[in-house]
Design a protein around this motif. Sequence first.
Motif, mmCIF file in Angstrom:
data_model
loop_
_atom_site.group_PDB
_atom_site.id
_atom_site.type_symbol
_atom_site.label_atom_id
_atom_site.label_comp_id
_atom_site.label_asym_id
_atom_site.label_seq_id
_atom_site.Cartn_x
_atom_site.Cartn_y
_atom_site.Cartn_z
ATOM 1 N N TYR A 1 -19.642 25.920 42.163
ATOM 2 C CA TYR A 1 -20.335 25.721 40.737
ATOM 3 C C TYR A 1 -21.678 25.510 41.188
ATOM 4 C CZ TYR A 1 -15.355 24.836 39.385
ATOM 5 O OH TYR A 1 -14.108 24.925 39.122
ATOM 6 N N LEU A 2 -22.339 25.564 40.293
ATOM 7 C CA LEU A 2 -23.899 25.249 40.098
ATOM 8 C C LEU A 2 -24.178 24.251 39.020
ATOM 9 C CD1 LEU A 2 -26.802 25.763 41.366
ATOM 10 C CD2 LEU A 2 -27.057 27.641 39.592
ATOM 11 N N TYR A 3 -24.710 23.158 39.387
ATOM 12 C CA TYR A 3 -25.024 22.233 38.299
ATOM 13 C C TYR A 3 -26.608 21.943 38.315
ATOM 14 C CZ TYR A 3 -19.908 20.967 38.292
ATOM 15 O OH TYR A 3 -18.900 21.123 38.516
ATOM 16 N N ASP A 4 -27.049 21.537 36.963
ATOM 17 C CA ASP A 4 -28.548 20.900 36.949
ATOM 18 C C ASP A 4 -28.166 19.399 36.727
ATOM 19 O OD1 ASP A 4 -30.719 20.174 36.216
ATOM 20 O OD2 ASP A 4 -31.170 21.599 34.400
ATOM 21 N N LEU A 5 -28.707 18.618 37.579
ATOM 22 C CA LEU A 5 -28.490 17.164 37.452
ATOM 23 C C LEU A 5 -29.137 16.480 36.152
ATOM 24 C CD1 LEU A 5 -27.185 17.705 40.082
ATOM 25 C CD2 LEU A 5 -28.374 15.675 40.914
ATOM 26 N N GLN A 6 -30.384 17.055 35.851
ATOM 27 C CA GLN A 6 -31.087 16.633 35.104
ATOM 28 C C GLN A 6 -31.149 17.103 33.536
ATOM 29 O OE1 GLN A 6 -35.307 16.880 36.818
ATOM 30 N NE2 GLN A 6 -34.865 15.012 38.213
ATOM 31 N N ALA A 7 -30.048 17.946 33.341
ATOM 32 C CA ALA A 7 -29.913 18.232 32.028
ATOM 33 C C ALA A 7 -29.419 17.410 31.005
ATOM 34 C CB ALA A 7 -28.639 19.419 32.094
ATOM 35 N N SER A 8 -29.891 17.352 29.728
ATOM 36 C CA SER A 8 -29.960 16.061 28.825
ATOM 37 C C SER A 8 -28.542 16.364 28.053
ATOM 38 C CB SER A 8 -30.943 16.148 27.992
ATOM 39 O OG SER A 8 -31.082 17.473 27.187
ATOM 40 N N ASP A 9 -27.779 17.145 28.067
ATOM 41 C CA ASP A 9 -26.294 17.288 27.346
ATOM 42 C C ASP A 9 -25.260 16.530 27.817
ATOM 43 O OD1 ASP A 9 -26.163 18.776 29.446
ATOM 44 O OD2 ASP A 9 -24.596 20.140 28.621
ATOM 45 N N GLU A 10 -25.710 15.275 27.451
ATOM 46 C CA GLU A 10 -24.569 14.014 27.820
ATOM 47 C C GLU A 10 -23.472 14.063 26.843
ATOM 48 O OE1 GLU A 10 -26.121 10.067 28.156
ATOM 49 O OE2 GLU A 10 -27.863 10.786 29.481
ATOM 50 N N ASN A 11 -22.256 14.212 27.324
ATOM 51 C CA ASN A 11 -20.932 14.493 26.573
ATOM 52 C C ASN A 11 -20.222 13.132 26.721
ATOM 53 O OD1 ASN A 11 -19.979 14.467 29.294
ATOM 54 N ND2 ASN A 11 -19.252 16.644 28.993
ATOM 55 N N ALA A 12 -20.429 12.388 27.647
ATOM 56 C CA ALA A 12 -19.806 11.070 27.354
ATOM 57 C C ALA A 12 -20.369 9.862 28.165
ATOM 58 C CB ALA A 12 -18.428 11.155 28.099
ATOM 59 N N GLU A 13 -20.104 8.792 27.924
ATOM 60 C CA GLU A 13 -20.792 7.710 28.695
ATOM 61 C C GLU A 13 -20.639 7.682 29.988
ATOM 62 O OE1 GLU A 13 -21.234 2.725 28.565
ATOM 63 O OE2 GLU A 13 -19.888 3.806 27.189
ATOM 64 N N GLY A 14 -21.603 7.537 30.848
ATOM 65 C CA GLY A 14 -21.434 7.642 32.377
ATOM 66 C C GLY A 14 -21.688 9.085 32.862
ATOM 67 N N PHE A 15 -21.465 10.118 31.979
ATOM 68 C CA PHE A 15 -21.666 11.597 32.437
ATOM 69 C C PHE A 15 -23.166 12.015 31.981
ATOM 70 C CE2 PHE A 15 -17.180 10.840 31.985
ATOM 71 C CZ PHE A 15 -16.475 12.110 32.812
ATOM 72 N N ARG A 16 -23.513 12.906 33.052
ATOM 73 C CA ARG A 16 -24.823 13.585 33.048
ATOM 74 C C ARG A 16 -24.755 15.108 33.595
ATOM 75 N NH1 ARG A 16 -29.624 9.788 34.829
ATOM 76 N NH2 ARG A 16 -30.514 11.802 35.721
ATOM 77 N N GLY A 17 -25.665 15.523 33.252
ATOM 78 C CA GLY A 17 -25.850 16.773 33.997
ATOM 79 C C GLY A 17 -25.176 18.058 33.402
ATOM 80 N N SER A 18 -25.433 19.386 33.628
ATOM 81 C CA SER A 18 -24.775 20.374 33.111
ATOM 82 C C SER A 18 -24.347 21.592 34.011
ATOM 83 C CB SER A 18 -25.751 21.064 31.921
ATOM 84 O OG SER A 18 -25.547 22.101 31.647
ATOM 85 N N LEU A 19 -23.185 21.887 33.898
ATOM 86 C CA LEU A 19 -22.603 23.208 34.766
ATOM 87 C C LEU A 19 -23.503 24.429 34.201
ATOM 88 C CD1 LEU A 19 -20.762 24.319 36.666
ATOM 89 C CD2 LEU A 19 -18.829 24.568 34.694
ATOM 90 N N LEU A 20 -24.083 24.900 35.335
ATOM 91 C CA LEU A 20 -25.047 26.259 34.873
ATOM 92 C C LEU A 20 -24.246 27.465 35.102
ATOM 93 C CD1 LEU A 20 -28.403 25.491 36.311
ATOM 94 C CD2 LEU A 20 -27.582 24.979 33.946
ATOM 95 N N SER A 21 -23.309 27.474 36.082
ATOM 96 C CA SER A 21 -22.420 28.832 36.142
ATOM 97 C C SER A 21 -21.320 28.186 37.217
ATOM 98 C CB SER A 21 -23.165 29.627 37.025
ATOM 99 O OG SER A 21 -24.371 29.971 36.223
ATOM 100 N N ALA A 22 -20.325 28.922 37.192
ATOM 101 C CA ALA A 22 -19.294 29.150 38.094
ATOM 102 C C ALA A 22 -18.907 30.168 38.582
ATOM 103 C CB ALA A 22 -18.022 28.438 37.276
ATOM 104 N N PHE A 23 -18.926 30.478 40.060
ATOM 105 C CA PHE A 23 -18.680 31.776 40.620
ATOM 106 C C PHE A 23 -17.426 31.971 41.060
ATOM 107 C CE2 PHE A 23 -23.001 30.273 40.558
ATOM 108 C CZ PHE A 23 -23.556 31.380 40.199
ATOM 109 N N GLU A 24 -16.630 32.948 40.610
ATOM 110 C CA GLU A 24 -15.040 32.997 40.821
ATOM 111 C C GLU A 24 -14.915 33.862 42.351
ATOM 112 O OE1 GLU A 24 -11.187 32.321 40.406
ATOM 113 O OE2 GLU A 24 -12.512 32.143 38.806
ATOM 114 N N HIS A 25 -14.306 33.385 43.148
ATOM 115 C CA HIS A 25 -13.888 33.763 44.590
ATOM 116 C C HIS A 25 -12.484 34.452 44.621
ATOM 117 C CE1 HIS A 25 -17.826 32.020 45.441
ATOM 118 N NE2 HIS A 25 -17.726 32.455 46.680
ATOM 119 N N ARG A 26 -11.985 34.997 45.530
ATOM 120 C CA ARG A 26 -10.597 35.581 45.786
ATOM 121 C C ARG A 26 -9.784 34.376 46.279
ATOM 122 N NH1 ARG A 26 -10.647 41.115 48.698
ATOM 123 N NH2 ARG A 26 -11.871 39.912 50.268
#
Length: 360
Positions: A40-65
């Motif tokens: 998983y790749l996250y951006d810690l400073q993203a502004s899309d807070e979705n709940a109290e105490g949560f921050r950051g945004s998931l940019l991408s998830a890379f599937e493995h076998r």
Amino acid sequence: MAPATQFELSNPPNDAISALAFAPSSSSRLLVSSWDKKAYLYDLQASDENAEGFRGSLLSAFEHRAPVMDVCFGANDDEAFSAGMDWTVQRIDLASGDMSVVAKHGAPVRRVVYSREHSLLISASWDSTLQVHSPLDASLPALTIPLPGKPHALAASPSKVIVAMTSRLVHIYDLSALSSAVTSRASSPPPPWQQRESSLKFLTRAVAAMPSDAGYATSSIEGRVAVEWFDASAESQARKYAFKCHRQQQPQENGSGGAMDVVYPVNALAFHPAFGTFASGGGDATVALWDAEAKRRMKIYQKFPDSVAALAFSADGRYLAVGVCPGFESGMEDYEGQGRSHVLIRELGETEALPKGKAK
């Protein structure tokens, strides 16, 4: 810098966390690998807070076998490498999402590190080998180094790479020698720069290299940490030490009124990039901050919901990432860790990781 704060990343992995890694340049980009077969790749400073105490945004998830055992950044913030239970090391282009196999082993790959100083990719597999690659020149064949034991931990300093194995074996390799062997297409690998026996009596769980290039720390399944220096002189070796940590006092079950030490594995270690202090994380669900030179504990943080599986400091020392999930101490058969993983981010206070009595 603002006072210390702590928040949790939204959209965490769905299963146990195996590793955390911050980008070499941007302090806000974080990679997380998991047993749910994704990185998983996250951006810690993203502004899309979705709940109290949560921050950051998931940019991408890379599937493995298969489950992803480790992850690291490569030459820049858009390149990553993953180590998998499918016996491969994969290069991930974080910008495009493209993935390609760059190394194949004969067993699961436990750890992978990238040395930006020497442009080398090093993977450690349970087939008891290291593989050393030069990602900048795909025409160069991999250098394979047979190991005398199964590797469990791997770390790189600016000039060395440390591999900790079963049977308390620790080998230290000189990265310049490895680079020369790769570029010259050497028919045999260089010998270890040093061979040591671990200062810890039980299986090594983690190793972390000092950013100062002076030495390293290791931890074990038996609640201990050891700090050692590369310098082989008697004076320097006399400075090495080991200590007990991540233990809890609990009442005796027989009702005698006495207390017993419950010992937890020390699963993770990470050095602050500037101050020489380091963090340890254990199966007791705590993280402690240590002054390596003064041999003292500086701070212990509040208890987390589950075992601490992984730690990482950002390159500028601003953030400490903590991967939390149920441990495997009771075995895999009755493991119920799905949906209980968390990635907590502590934004450090200005002097929080600074050794006492030292100016910033």
